[in-house]
Design a protein around this motif. Structure first.
Motif, PDB file in Angstrom:
ATOM      1  N   VAL A  23      16.183  33.745  32.601  1.00 23.09           N
ATOM      2  CA  VAL A  23      15.996  35.310  31.929  1.00 23.09           C
ATOM      3  C   VAL A  23      16.718  36.224  31.683  1.00 23.09           C
ATOM      4  O   VAL A  23      16.319  36.493  30.275  1.00 23.09           O
ATOM      5  CB  VAL A  23      15.248  36.119  33.380  1.00 23.09           C
ATOM      6  N   ALA A  24      18.162  36.081  32.264  1.00 23.65           N
ATOM      7  CA  ALA A  24      19.077  36.368  31.329  1.00 23.65           C
ATOM      8  C   ALA A  24      19.567  35.326  29.913  1.00 23.65           C
ATOM      9  O   ALA A  24      19.422  37.030  29.068  1.00 23.65           O
ATOM     10  CB  ALA A  24      20.153  36.636  32.668  1.00 23.65           C
ATOM     11  N   ILE A  25      19.234  34.315  30.264  1.00 24.65           N
ATOM     12  CA  ILE A  25      19.859  33.669  28.973  1.00 24.65           C
ATOM     13  C   ILE A  25      19.157  33.889  27.883  1.00 24.65           C
ATOM     14  O   ILE A  25      18.850  34.012  27.113  1.00 24.65           O
ATOM     15  CB  ILE A  25      19.587  32.403  29.590  1.00 24.65           C
ATOM     16  N   ASP A  26      17.436  33.443  28.372  1.00 19.73           N
ATOM     17  CA  ASP A  26      16.267  34.055  27.429  1.00 19.73           C
ATOM     18  C   ASP A  26      16.384  35.351  26.768  1.00 19.73           C
ATOM     19  O   ASP A  26      16.286  35.349  25.847  1.00 19.73           O
ATOM     20  CB  ASP A  26      14.767  33.998  28.443  1.00 19.73           C
ATOM     21  N   TYR A  27      16.851  36.280  27.126  1.00 20.88           N
ATOM     22  CA  TYR A  27      16.885  37.566  26.830  1.00 20.88           C
ATOM     23  C   TYR A  27      18.284  38.228  26.214  1.00 20.88           C
ATOM     24  O   TYR A  27      18.562  39.588  25.851  1.00 20.88           O
ATOM     25  CB  TYR A  27      16.983  38.760  27.830  1.00 20.88           C
ATOM     26  N   GLY A  28      19.226  37.350  25.640  1.00 21.33           N
ATOM     27  CA  GLY A  28      19.810  37.350  25.341  1.00 21.33           C
ATOM     28  C   GLY A  28      21.481  37.084  25.828  1.00 21.33           C
ATOM     29  O   GLY A  28      22.237  37.266  25.099  1.00 21.33           O
ATOM     30  N   ALA A  29      21.537  36.840  26.949  1.00 23.97           N
ATOM     31  CA  ALA A  29      23.450  36.491  27.414  1.00 23.97           C
ATOM     32  C   ALA A  29      24.091  35.387  26.801  1.00 23.97           C
ATOM     33  O   ALA A  29      22.878  34.546  26.875  1.00 23.97           O
ATOM     34  CB  ALA A  29      22.927  35.917  29.001  1.00 23.97           C
ATOM     35  N   GLY A 246      39.352  44.635  21.521  1.00 27.20           N
ATOM     36  CA  GLY A 246      39.579  43.411  21.373  1.00 27.20           C
ATOM     37  C   GLY A 246      39.048  42.241  22.905  1.00 27.20           C
ATOM     38  O   GLY A 246      39.231  41.633  23.774  1.00 27.20           O
ATOM     39  N   VAL A 247      38.130  43.677  23.553  1.00 24.49           N
ATOM     40  CA  VAL A 247      37.373  42.809  24.853  1.00 24.49           C
ATOM     41  C   VAL A 247      36.256  41.512  24.456  1.00 24.49           C
ATOM     42  O   VAL A 247      35.994  41.777  23.959  1.00 24.49           O
ATOM     43  CB  VAL A 247      36.606  43.907  25.777  1.00 24.49           C
ATOM     44  N   ASN A 248      36.553  40.510  25.416  1.00 26.49           N
ATOM     45  CA  ASN A 248      36.726  39.250  24.828  1.00 26.49           C
ATOM     46  C   ASN A 248      34.776  38.577  25.940  1.00 26.49           C
ATOM     47  O   ASN A 248      34.258  38.216  25.061  1.00 26.49           O
ATOM     48  CB  ASN A 248      37.581  38.383  25.954  1.00 26.49           C
ATOM     49  N   SER A 249      35.221  39.744  27.477  1.00 27.21           N
ATOM     50  CA  SER A 249      34.007  39.305  27.386  1.00 27.21           C
ATOM     51  C   SER A 249      32.996  40.585  28.402  1.00 27.21           C
ATOM     52  O   SER A 249      33.893  42.049  28.768  1.00 27.21           O
ATOM     53  CB  SER A 249      33.804  38.546  28.452  1.00 27.21           C
ATOM     54  N   LEU A 250      32.206  41.168  27.883  1.00 26.00           N
ATOM     55  CA  LEU A 250      31.238  42.197  27.926  1.00 26.00           C
ATOM     56  C   LEU A 250      30.628  42.937  29.779  1.00 26.00           C
ATOM     57  O   LEU A 250      29.443  42.035  29.463  1.00 26.00           O
ATOM     58  CB  LEU A 250      30.182  43.399  27.238  1.00 26.00           C
ATOM     59  N   LYS A 251      30.981  42.951  30.641  1.00 27.30           N
ATOM     60  CA  LYS A 251      30.780  42.286  31.652  1.00 27.30           C
ATOM     61  C   LYS A 251      29.430  43.472  32.867  1.00 27.30           C
ATOM     62  O   LYS A 251      29.309  44.742  32.624  1.00 27.30           O
ATOM     63  CB  LYS A 251      31.570  42.420  32.946  1.00 27.30           C
ATOM     64  N   ILE A 252      27.915  43.083  32.566  1.00 28.88           N
ATOM     65  CA  ILE A 252      27.058  44.337  33.017  1.00 28.88           C
ATOM     66  C   ILE A 252      26.651  43.762  34.818  1.00 28.88           C
ATOM     67  O   ILE A 252      26.899  42.458  35.305  1.00 28.88           O
ATOM     68  CB  ILE A 252      25.480  44.305  32.690  1.00 28.88           C
ATOM     69  N   GLU A 253      26.905  44.571  35.722  1.00 36.97           N
ATOM     70  CA  GLU A 253      27.048  45.046  36.712  1.00 36.97           C
ATOM     71  C   GLU A 253      25.675  44.408  37.507  1.00 36.97           C
ATOM     72  O   GLU A 253      24.669  44.923  37.013  1.00 36.97           O
ATOM     73  CB  GLU A 253      27.713  45.967  38.066  1.00 36.97           C
ATOM     74  N   GLY A 254      25.367  43.738  38.028  1.00 39.55           N
ATOM     75  CA  GLY A 254      23.830  43.773  39.150  1.00 39.55           C
ATOM     76  C   GLY A 254      23.150  42.356  39.869  1.00 39.55           C
ATOM     77  O   GLY A 254      22.146  42.014  39.411  1.00 39.55           O
ATOM     78  N   ARG A 255      24.336  41.130  40.447  1.00 36.23           N
ATOM     79  CA  ARG A 255      23.356  40.336  41.102  1.00 36.23           C
ATOM     80  C   ARG A 255      22.884  40.487  41.777  1.00 36.23           C
ATOM     81  O   ARG A 255      21.281  40.044  42.467  1.00 36.23           O
ATOM     82  CB  ARG A 255      24.462  38.945  41.143  1.00 36.23           C
ATOM     83  N   MET A 256      22.027  41.264  43.052  1.00 34.12           N
ATOM     84  CA  MET A 256      21.899  41.717  42.988  1.00 34.12           C
ATOM     85  C   MET A 256      20.073  43.027  42.264  1.00 34.12           C
ATOM     86  O   MET A 256      19.188  43.477  43.802  1.00 34.12           O
ATOM     87  CB  MET A 256      21.442  42.329  44.861  1.00 34.12           C
ATOM     88  N   LYS A 257      20.269  42.804  41.455  1.00 30.64           N
ATOM     89  CA  LYS A 257      19.304  43.769  41.375  1.00 30.64           C
ATOM     90  C   LYS A 257      18.389  42.655  40.427  1.00 30.64           C
ATOM     91  O   LYS A 257      17.933  41.861  40.945  1.00 30.64           O
ATOM     92  CB  LYS A 257      19.849  44.603  39.641  1.00 30.64           C
ATOM     93  N   THR A 258      17.072  43.498  39.949  1.00 25.36           N
ATOM     94  CA  THR A 258      15.734  43.127  40.035  1.00 25.36           C
ATOM     95  C   THR A 258      16.007  42.490  38.346  1.00 25.36           C
ATOM     96  O   THR A 258      16.999  42.004  37.225  1.00 25.36           O
ATOM     97  CB  THR A 258      14.274  44.211  39.485  1.00 25.36           C
ATOM     98  N   VAL A 259      14.341  41.227  37.998  1.00 25.93           N
ATOM     99  CA  VAL A 259      14.143  40.903  36.740  1.00 25.93           C
ATOM    100  C   VAL A 259      13.953  41.971  35.912  1.00 25.93           C
ATOM    101  O   VAL A 259      14.640  42.171  34.931  1.00 25.93           O
ATOM    102  CB  VAL A 259      12.985  39.847  37.101  1.00 25.93           C
ATOM    103  N   HIS A 260      13.406  42.714  36.507  1.00 26.66           N
ATOM    104  CA  HIS A 260      13.159  43.947  35.345  1.00 26.66           C
ATOM    105  C   HIS A 260      14.619  44.741  34.997  1.00 26.66           C
ATOM    106  O   HIS A 260      15.270  44.972  33.372  1.00 26.66           O
ATOM    107  CB  HIS A 260      12.844  45.004  35.961  1.00 26.66           C
TER     108      HIS A 260
END
Length: 409
Positions: A23-29, A246-260
Motif C-alpha cells: 500500500v505504501a508503495i502504491d500510494y507514492g512512497a 537539503g534533507v535527503n529523506s523525509l521519514k514518517i513514523e508509524g510501523r504499527m499504524k493502520t493501512v488507512h
C-alpha cells in the motif's frame, strides 16, 4: 523561468506488514522501512520473516522503491548473537539498507555483511555535524537525525558534511530523548530499548502534593491534570524548509499504524513534495492536504523541535483540542465500468444512505451516497456489519482496485 529542485527528497513510509508495504508503495512512497524478527524496536508489530522480506523487496524494486530494515535495539550481552548471519541474509535478499543504532551491531553489519548499506538510527541521537562526519568515516551512508534537531541546525550541518540526512517529519513523538526511555522498563518490566515499550508516557497520571502523597483526598481535580504524552509531529506546512535545508529523506513514523494511516500519509506527502520540487517559485500549500492528514490523526499535531523547544501546547494536557473525523470502512476489489458497480471488502460497518469517500493514489478523491447494496450472494442488504464482508453497490465515478473508502464519523 521557474527553477526546478534537483535534490528531491525521498518520501520514506512505515510498513509494519507485507500488506502495508504494498500500500505504501502504491500510494507514492519512494522507500519503506520494515522490521525483521530480531534486533528491532517494535517486537509487537507483525514483523517480516525472510520470505516476507524477499517478496517485499521484489515488489518494491519492480516499482523503483527501496526497502530498509530496522535493527536499532540497544544491545545487551547476548543480543548480538547471530547478528552477522542476520545482516548477511538481509544483503542477500536485496534489502537496500539496515537502520542500526548500537555500535557493536554497526560494526558487525559493516564487517560481516559487506555490500549492505548501513544507516544510523535516530536512537543514536546524532545532532551535530561532527557526529555525522564520525559515522560517515565509519562507513555509514546515511544518518537519521535525533528528533531534537531543528531546521537551523540542519542548515548548519549541510555546510560541513556531505553524508545523507534523514529526518522524521510526521507521526508520534517520544517523550524520551531520541526515543530512549526506561519508563517501560521500571513500570511494566518491558525493555523499551530492546523493542518492548509499553508506551507508559501515554498513560493518564494523577498529580499529588508531596506532603500528602498517596492521600486520595488530596488529588488535584482536573482533566488529565498531568501528562507526559507528546502530541504528534506534522511538517506538511513546511515542506519547502525541509527541501531547502537539503534533507535527503523525509521519514514518517508509524510501523504499527493502520493501512488507512499508511495510505493517507504516503498520498499527502508524495503530492506535496512533487508539487514543491516541480515548481518551487509558485508552490502553494493546499488546505486539502492538511485536512487529509487530520482524517487519520490520533492526537493534536505540532512541528516538534524544528522551530524551537516544544512547550505545554506540545503535550496532551486536558481535553483534546481536535479529533479525527473519519473512519476507515473498506477497500475496492474490483470495478465494473459498464455496470458502474464497485466490489468492496468491508473493514468497518456502513450501509445504505451513508455518505462515503473513495480515495486512491495520486490524491484521487470523490464522495457519494450509498444508494443500494448487495452481499456476495446477490441479496439486497441495508448494511454491511460483518468484518471483511464482500459487498457491491452502484458507483458512477470510476475507481480502481486498491482504492480505499472511509466515512465521516
Amino acid at each position: 523561468m521557474s527553477r526546478v529542485i534537483t535534490n528531491k527528497p525521498e518520501v520514506l513510509v512505515p510498513a509494519g506488514t507485507p500488506e502495508k508495504l504494498k500500500v505504501a508503495i502504491d500510494y507514492g512512497a519512494d522507500a519503506v522501512y520494515i522490521g525483521g524478527e530480531a534486533y528491532g524496536l517494535r517486537t509487537r508489530a507483525a514483523n517480516f520473516s525472510y520470505d516476507d522480506m524477499a517478496v517485499g523487496v521484489a515488489y518494491a524494486h519492480e516499482h523503483d522503491a527501496k526497502v530498509y530494515v530496522t535493527a536499532n535495539i540497544v544491545a545487551h550481552e547476548g543480543n548480538t548473537d547471530g547478528a552477522g548471519e542476520f545482516f548477511r541474509t538481509l544483503r542477500d535478499i536485496g534489502i537496500d539498507a539496515a537502520i542500526v543504532s548500537d555500535p557493536a551491531l554497526i560494526e558487525i553489519a559493516i564487517t560481516e555483511a559487506p555490500g549492505l548499506a548501513v544507516h544510523l538510527s535516530t536512537q543514536a541521537s546524532a545532532a551535530n555535524y561532527e557526529t555525522l562526519n564520525f559515522w560517515q568515516k565509519e562507513g555509514l551512508e546515511r544518518i537519521v537525525l535525533g528528533r531534537e534537531v531543528g531546521i537551523a541546525e540542519i542548515n548548519e550541518m549541510q555546510k560541513h558534511t556531505d553524508v545523507e540526512i534523514e529526518a522524521f517529519i510526521h507521526g508520534a513523538m517520544c517523550i524520551g530523548y531520541s526515543g530512549r526511555c526506561t519508563l517501560s522498563n521500571h513500570m511494566s518490566q518491558r525493555d523499551a530499548n530492546r523493542g518492548g515499550c509499553a508506551q507508559n508516557c501515554r498513560w493518564k497520571y494523577d498529580l499529588f502534593e508531596m506532603p500528602t502523597l498517596g492521600d486520595q483526598d488530596s488529588e488535584i481535580k482536573a482533566d488529565e491534570a498531568f501528562s507526559m504524552s507528546a502530541v504528534d509531529m506534522c511538517m506538511i506546512e513546511h515542506i519547502p524548509d525541509l527541501v531547502e535545508a537539503g534533507v535527503n529523506s523525509l521519514k514518517i513514523e508509524g510501523r504499527m499504524k493502520t493501512v488507512h494511516y499508511v495510505s493517507t500519509v504516503a498520498n499527502v506527502y508524495r503530492k506535496a513534495v512533487d508539487s514543491y520540487c516541480a515548481d518551487p517559485d509558485n508552490y502553494e500549500l493546499k488546505p486539502e492536504w492538511v485536512d487529509e492528514l487530520w482524517k487519520i490523526a490520533q492526537r493534536e499535531m505540532s512541528t516538534g523541535f524544528y522551530y524551537g523547544v516544544p512547550d505545554q501546547d506540545d503535550e496532551l494536557f486536558g481535553k483534546r483540542r481536535k479529533r479525527p473525523q473519519y473512519t476507515f470502512i473498506g477497500e475496492v476489489l474490483a470495478y465494473d465500468a459498464d455496470q458502474q458497480i464497485v466490489t468492496v471488502q468491508q473493514r468497518n460497518n456502513f450501509g445504505v444512505d451513508d455518505t462515503v469517500e473513495f480515495y486512491g493514489p495520486n490524491f484521487r478523491h470523490h464522495q457519494q451516497v450509498v444508494a443500494d447494496m448487495w452481499d456476495d450472494e446477490g441479496q439486497a442488504i441495508d448494511r454491511a456489519p460483518h468484518a471483511m464482508q464482500i459487498i457491491t453497490f452502484h458507483c458512477a465515478t470510476p475507481v480502481q482496485p486498491g482504492d480505499f473508502l472511509r466515512k465521516q464519523k
